[in-house]
Write a protein that holds these residues in place. Sequence first.
Motif, mmCIF file in Angstrom:
data_model
loop_
_atom_site.group_PDB
_atom_site.id
_atom_site.type_symbol
_atom_site.label_atom_id
_atom_site.label_comp_id
_atom_site.label_asym_id
_atom_site.label_seq_id
_atom_site.Cartn_x
_atom_site.Cartn_y
_atom_site.Cartn_z
ATOM 1 N N VAL A 36 0.870 -1.176 0.000
ATOM 2 C CA VAL A 36 0.000 0.000 0.000
ATOM 3 C C VAL A 36 0.910 1.228 0.000
ATOM 4 O O VAL A 36 1.765 1.375 0.877
ATOM 5 N N VAL A 37 0.739 2.085 -0.992
ATOM 6 C CA VAL A 37 1.554 3.292 -1.125
ATOM 7 C C VAL A 37 0.671 4.521 -0.897
ATOM 8 O O VAL A 37 -0.370 4.673 -1.540
ATOM 9 N N ARG A 38 1.101 5.378 0.011
ATOM 10 C CA ARG A 38 0.375 6.624 0.312
ATOM 11 C C ARG A 38 1.294 7.800 0.008
ATOM 12 O O ARG A 38 2.379 7.931 0.589
ATOM 13 N N GLU A 39 0.881 8.624 -0.931
ATOM 14 C CA GLU A 39 1.654 9.804 -1.298
ATOM 15 C C GLU A 39 1.108 11.001 -0.528
ATOM 16 O O GLU A 39 -0.050 11.376 -0.687
ATOM 17 N N LEU A 40 1.958 11.571 0.323
ATOM 18 C CA LEU A 40 1.596 12.689 1.188
ATOM 19 C C LEU A 40 2.458 13.901 0.855
ATOM 20 O O LEU A 40 3.523 13.756 0.239
ATOM 21 N N PRO A 41 2.048 15.108 1.251
ATOM 22 C CA PRO A 41 2.841 16.299 0.946
ATOM 23 C C PRO A 41 4.278 16.204 1.445
ATOM 24 O O PRO A 41 5.202 16.719 0.805
ATOM 25 N N GLU A 42 4.491 15.528 2.576
ATOM 26 C CA GLU A 42 5.830 15.455 3.151
ATOM 27 C C GLU A 42 6.623 14.237 2.687
ATOM 28 O O GLU A 42 7.763 14.022 3.105
ATOM 29 N N ILE A 77 3.313 7.354 18.103
ATOM 30 C CA ILE A 77 4.051 6.315 18.828
ATOM 31 C C ILE A 77 5.359 6.044 18.103
ATOM 32 O O ILE A 77 5.525 6.390 16.932
ATOM 33 N N GLU A 78 6.281 5.385 18.788
ATOM 34 C CA GLU A 78 7.585 5.064 18.218
ATOM 35 C C GLU A 78 7.699 3.601 17.788
ATOM 36 O O GLU A 78 8.410 3.283 16.847
ATOM 37 N N ARG A 79 7.024 2.697 18.482
ATOM 38 C CA ARG A 79 7.247 1.257 18.292
ATOM 39 C C ARG A 79 6.853 0.816 16.882
ATOM 40 O O ARG A 79 5.683 0.873 16.493
ATOM 41 N N LEU A 80 7.835 0.346 16.134
ATOM 42 C CA LEU A 80 7.628 -0.021 14.737
ATOM 43 C C LEU A 80 6.535 -1.076 14.586
ATOM 44 O O LEU A 80 5.681 -0.975 13.701
ATOM 45 N N ARG A 81 6.546 -2.064 15.445
ATOM 46 C CA ARG A 81 5.604 -3.189 15.329
ATOM 47 C C ARG A 81 4.150 -2.734 15.401
ATOM 48 O O ARG A 81 3.268 -3.346 14.781
ATOM 49 N N ASP A 82 3.887 -1.688 16.134
ATOM 50 C CA ASP A 82 2.507 -1.255 16.356
ATOM 51 C C ASP A 82 2.031 -0.146 15.422
ATOM 52 O O ASP A 82 0.890 0.304 15.533
ATOM 53 N N LEU A 101 7.302 0.112 5.519
ATOM 54 C CA LEU A 101 8.449 0.114 4.628
ATOM 55 C C LEU A 101 9.046 1.510 4.487
ATOM 56 O O LEU A 101 10.142 1.779 4.947
ATOM 57 N N ASP A 102 8.323 2.411 3.840
ATOM 58 C CA ASP A 102 8.801 3.770 3.585
ATOM 59 C C ASP A 102 8.092 4.775 4.484
ATOM 60 O O ASP A 102 6.953 4.559 4.893
ATOM 61 N N GLY A 103 8.763 5.889 4.732
ATOM 62 C CA GLY A 103 8.123 6.983 5.461
ATOM 63 C C GLY A 103 7.811 6.641 6.898
ATOM 64 O O GLY A 103 6.807 7.126 7.440
ATOM 65 N N ILE A 104 8.655 5.830 7.523
ATOM 66 C CA ILE A 104 8.392 5.427 8.907
ATOM 67 C C ILE A 104 8.327 6.633 9.859
ATOM 68 O O ILE A 104 7.447 6.676 10.728
ATOM 69 N N PRO A 105 9.181 7.658 9.702
ATOM 70 C CA PRO A 105 9.028 8.848 10.558
ATOM 71 C C PRO A 105 7.667 9.530 10.386
ATOM 72 O O PRO A 105 7.085 10.020 11.361
ATOM 73 N N ILE A 106 7.150 9.538 9.162
ATOM 74 C CA ILE A 106 5.817 10.110 8.908
ATOM 75 C C ILE A 106 4.759 9.289 9.632
ATOM 76 O O ILE A 106 3.846 9.831 10.274
ATOM 77 N N MET A 107 4.873 7.984 9.539
ATOM 78 C CA MET A 107 3.906 7.091 10.175
ATOM 79 C C MET A 107 3.963 7.228 11.692
ATOM 80 O O MET A 107 2.921 7.223 12.366
ATOM 81 N N ARG A 108 5.159 7.359 12.237
ATOM 82 C CA ARG A 108 5.289 7.540 13.683
ATOM 83 C C ARG A 108 4.639 8.840 14.132
ATOM 84 O O ARG A 108 3.978 8.886 15.173
ATOM 85 N N SER A 111 4.622 3.885 3.073
ATOM 86 C CA SER A 111 4.119 2.643 2.492
ATOM 87 C C SER A 111 4.305 1.481 3.450
ATOM 88 O O SER A 111 5.078 1.565 4.413
ATOM 89 N N GLY A 112 3.595 0.397 3.172
ATOM 90 C CA GLY A 112 3.732 -0.805 3.980
ATOM 91 C C GLY A 112 3.347 -2.031 3.179
ATOM 92 O O GLY A 112 2.514 -1.951 2.267
ATOM 93 N N ARG A 113 3.970 -3.161 3.524
ATOM 94 C CA ARG A 113 3.653 -4.423 2.867
ATOM 95 C C ARG A 113 2.462 -5.071 3.570
ATOM 96 O O ARG A 113 2.437 -5.175 4.800
ATOM 97 N N ILE A 114 1.491 -5.524 2.804
ATOM 98 C CA ILE A 114 0.287 -6.138 3.361
ATOM 99 C C ILE A 114 0.631 -7.501 3.945
ATOM 100 O O ILE A 114 1.144 -8.378 3.238
ATOM 101 N N VAL A 115 0.349 -7.674 5.235
ATOM 102 C CA VAL A 115 0.625 -8.955 5.900
ATOM 103 C C VAL A 115 -0.642 -9.626 6.420
ATOM 104 O O VAL A 115 -0.578 -10.754 6.922
ATOM 105 N N GLU A 116 -1.794 -8.952 6.265
ATOM 106 C CA GLU A 116 -3.039 -9.530 6.789
ATOM 107 C C GLU A 116 -4.235 -8.916 6.074
ATOM 108 O O GLU A 116 -4.299 -7.694 5.904
#
Length: 201
Positions: free
Chosen positions: A30-36, A121-126, A109-116, A40-45
């Motif tokens: 899943v790819v999300r294009e945002l202004p910043e 939250i900081e924890r990658l798993r969640d 996958l991509d943009g982890i700082p944006i997702m956080r 993205s993330g790989r579908i696992v479920e």
Amino acid sequence: MRMVVRRPLARSDLPHDTAALARYLIGKIVVRELPEGIASGRIVETEAYVAGDAAGHGFRGMTPRNRSLFLERGHAYVYLAYGISYMLNVSSEMPGIGTGVLIRALEPLDGIPIMRLNRGIERLRDLARGPGRLAMALRIDRSLDGLDLCREGPLWLASDGRDPGEIGQSVRIGISKDADRLLRFYVRGSPFVSGSRSLNP
């Protein structure tokens, strides 16, 4: 080092059967294009909501709220659950048939700082372990409802050709109608899958 190329999913490659599509989407992106930037993330479920499924939003027919579910396969159906969390679904069959696949969890996958930042939250798993969390992480809301996910844009589905690994199957999570159907698919051993351990052997 080989450059990984992501391409939008071709609608012609998407299975016409809802359960088959739910399995097919495991390992896709899943790819999300945002202004910043891009997140993205790989579908696992995923979970399938098939024709005649009492738990599906299309069971009682088309309404203004669920009309995107009745589009040709490969379109976004986004709804607000319990007035709290948005849910991302992919329409899954021929136009006029209200079936879909719920994207339940992603491996970031991509943009982890944006997702956080989006999740607070900081924890990658969640970050995207669960459908409401992933929608928040990728800033998905009703403004994206009805979008064609088979072309690049604000939100789209991609493949990088990677094998998803072993795919497990179980009952769906958090429903009371048609609850015993084995229509949930997940990557075995992934720490990013939601649900209890009993559902993820």
